[in-house]
Design a protein around this motif. Structure first.
Motif, PDB file in Angstrom:
ATOM      1  N   ILE A   4       0.764  -1.134   0.044  1.00 24.93           N
ATOM      2  CA  ILE A   4      -0.076   0.175  -0.025  1.00 24.93           C
ATOM      3  C   ILE A   4       0.781   1.342   0.011  1.00 24.93           C
ATOM      4  O   ILE A   4       0.677   2.139  -0.602  1.00 24.93           O
ATOM      5  CB  ILE A   4      -0.815   0.063   1.301  1.00 24.93           C
ATOM      6  CG1 ILE A   4      -2.100  -0.923   1.175  1.00 24.93           C
ATOM      7  CG2 ILE A   4      -1.631   1.171   1.467  1.00 24.93           C
ATOM      8  CD1 ILE A   4      -3.101  -1.334   2.156  1.00 24.93           C
ATOM      9  N   LYS A   5       1.984   1.349   0.816  1.00 20.75           N
ATOM     10  CA  LYS A   5       2.944   2.384   0.855  1.00 20.75           C
ATOM     11  C   LYS A   5       3.563   2.738  -0.550  1.00 20.75           C
ATOM     12  O   LYS A   5       3.699   3.648  -0.949  1.00 20.75           O
ATOM     13  CB  LYS A   5       3.989   2.026   1.840  1.00 20.75           C
ATOM     14  CG  LYS A   5       3.343   2.598   3.148  1.00 20.75           C
ATOM     15  CD  LYS A   5       4.633   2.191   4.169  1.00 20.75           C
ATOM     16  CE  LYS A   5       4.157   2.394   5.738  1.00 20.75           C
ATOM     17  NZ  LYS A   5       5.296   1.998   6.591  1.00 20.75           N
ATOM     18  N   LEU A   7       2.447   1.667  -3.348  1.00 22.42           N
ATOM     19  CA  LEU A   7       1.425   2.018  -4.189  1.00 22.42           C
ATOM     20  C   LEU A   7       0.947   3.315  -4.031  1.00 22.42           C
ATOM     21  O   LEU A   7       0.857   4.393  -4.977  1.00 22.42           O
ATOM     22  CB  LEU A   7       0.076   1.261  -4.053  1.00 22.42           C
ATOM     23  CG  LEU A   7      -0.903   1.479  -5.053  1.00 22.42           C
ATOM     24  CD1 LEU A   7      -0.721   1.357  -6.350  1.00 22.42           C
ATOM     25  CD2 LEU A   7      -2.494   0.924  -4.688  1.00 22.42           C
ATOM     26  N   LEU A   8       0.957   4.074  -3.012  1.00 22.91           N
ATOM     27  CA  LEU A   8       0.667   5.375  -2.549  1.00 22.91           C
ATOM     28  C   LEU A   8       1.891   6.226  -3.036  1.00 22.91           C
ATOM     29  O   LEU A   8       1.442   7.344  -3.539  1.00 22.91           O
ATOM     30  CB  LEU A   8       0.408   5.447  -0.933  1.00 22.91           C
ATOM     31  CG  LEU A   8      -0.397   6.677  -0.470  1.00 22.91           C
ATOM     32  CD1 LEU A   8      -1.853   6.486  -1.097  1.00 22.91           C
ATOM     33  CD2 LEU A   8      -0.453   6.783   0.768  1.00 22.91           C
ATOM     34  N   MET A   9       3.122   5.855  -2.788  1.00 19.84           N
ATOM     35  CA  MET A   9       4.281   6.774  -3.504  1.00 19.84           C
ATOM     36  C   MET A   9       4.346   6.886  -4.716  1.00 19.84           C
ATOM     37  O   MET A   9       4.514   8.025  -5.384  1.00 19.84           O
ATOM     38  CB  MET A   9       5.349   5.988  -2.824  1.00 19.84           C
ATOM     39  CG  MET A   9       5.717   6.307  -1.440  1.00 19.84           C
ATOM     40  SD  MET A   9       7.153   5.477  -0.493  1.00 19.84           S
ATOM     41  CE  MET A   9       8.405   6.095  -1.643  1.00 19.84           C
ATOM     42  N   SER A  10       3.969   5.739  -5.642  1.00 17.52           N
ATOM     43  CA  SER A  10       4.025   5.803  -6.944  1.00 17.52           C
ATOM     44  C   SER A  10       2.644   6.673  -7.661  1.00 17.52           C
ATOM     45  O   SER A  10       3.139   7.489  -8.505  1.00 17.52           O
ATOM     46  CB  SER A  10       3.845   4.254  -7.532  1.00 17.52           C
ATOM     47  OG  SER A  10       2.623   3.771  -7.263  1.00 17.52           O
ATOM     48  N   VAL A  11       1.544   6.584  -6.846  1.00 16.33           N
ATOM     49  CA  VAL A  11       0.571   7.584  -7.291  1.00 16.33           C
ATOM     50  C   VAL A  11       0.816   9.040  -6.725  1.00 16.33           C
ATOM     51  O   VAL A  11       0.679   9.866  -7.887  1.00 16.33           O
ATOM     52  CB  VAL A  11      -0.765   7.125  -6.578  1.00 16.33           C
ATOM     53  CG1 VAL A  11      -1.794   8.264  -6.893  1.00 16.33           C
ATOM     54  CG2 VAL A  11      -1.396   5.968  -6.908  1.00 16.33           C
ATOM     55  N   LEU A  12       1.340   9.263  -5.902  1.00 17.59           N
ATOM     56  CA  LEU A  12       1.994  10.585  -5.661  1.00 17.59           C
ATOM     57  C   LEU A  12       3.308  11.437  -6.719  1.00 17.59           C
ATOM     58  O   LEU A  12       2.999  12.222  -7.150  1.00 17.59           O
ATOM     59  CB  LEU A  12       2.331  10.688  -4.179  1.00 17.59           C
ATOM     60  CG  LEU A  12       1.394  10.815  -2.990  1.00 17.59           C
ATOM     61  CD1 LEU A  12       2.105  10.621  -1.607  1.00 17.59           C
ATOM     62  CD2 LEU A  12       0.516  11.841  -3.366  1.00 17.59           C
TER      63      LEU A  12
END
Length: 149
Positions: A4-5, A7-12
């Protein structure tokens, strides 16, 4: 949790790169560019000043890119005397009417989503704002729509 971390970093990261690219695309290039002169016989020769080719002695000419820039000037014509054409706004020498943008220039402005002054059609901008001549708000150039009866 770890996925999840990531995925969140890649989206940001993707969002921040996308926002930066959009901001950069809307800005004008204000970098000073040099004008190049080339030899008609030797395309490897490129000088920043007019003169003669160091190989053959022929007179250097504006590069093709510079010629295209010069040809991209706005054209104005008289609404009555279509043969009266100028690259600057002004008055028709025959009848004294204001010169207006040619239909081709109007199409270019519509395609580029430009803004213009209602009182001074020669004042254009790619952003909304105020006319530097009269202070009126610049209005978007309206696209013509083809309607069939």
């Amino acid at each position: 949790m770890k996925s999840i971390k990531i995925l969140l970093m890649s989206v940001l990261t993707i969002l921040s790169v996308g926002l930066f690219a959009q901001n950069k695309a809307g800005k004008k290039d204000v970098t000073p560019h040099k004008v190049f002169y080339t030899c008609p016989m030797h395309d490897t020769i490129a000088m920043t000043k007019p003169g003669n080719c160091p190989i053959c002695g022929m007179k250097l000419q504006l590069s093709k890119k510079e010629e295209m820039k010069m040809g991209a000037k706005k054209n104005y014509s008289c609404p009555i005397h279509i043969t009266e054409v100028s690259d600057k706004p002004g008055k028709c020498p025959e009848c004294g009417r204001d010169l207006v943008l040619t239909p081709k220039e109007k199409m270019k402005m519509q395609a580029m989503k430009l803004y213009t002054c209602p009182m001074h059609p020669d004042v254009t901008s790619d952003k909304s704002g105020k006319c530097p001549k009269c202070g009126m708000d610049l209005t978007p150039v309206k696209k013509k729509t083809n309607t069939k009866d």
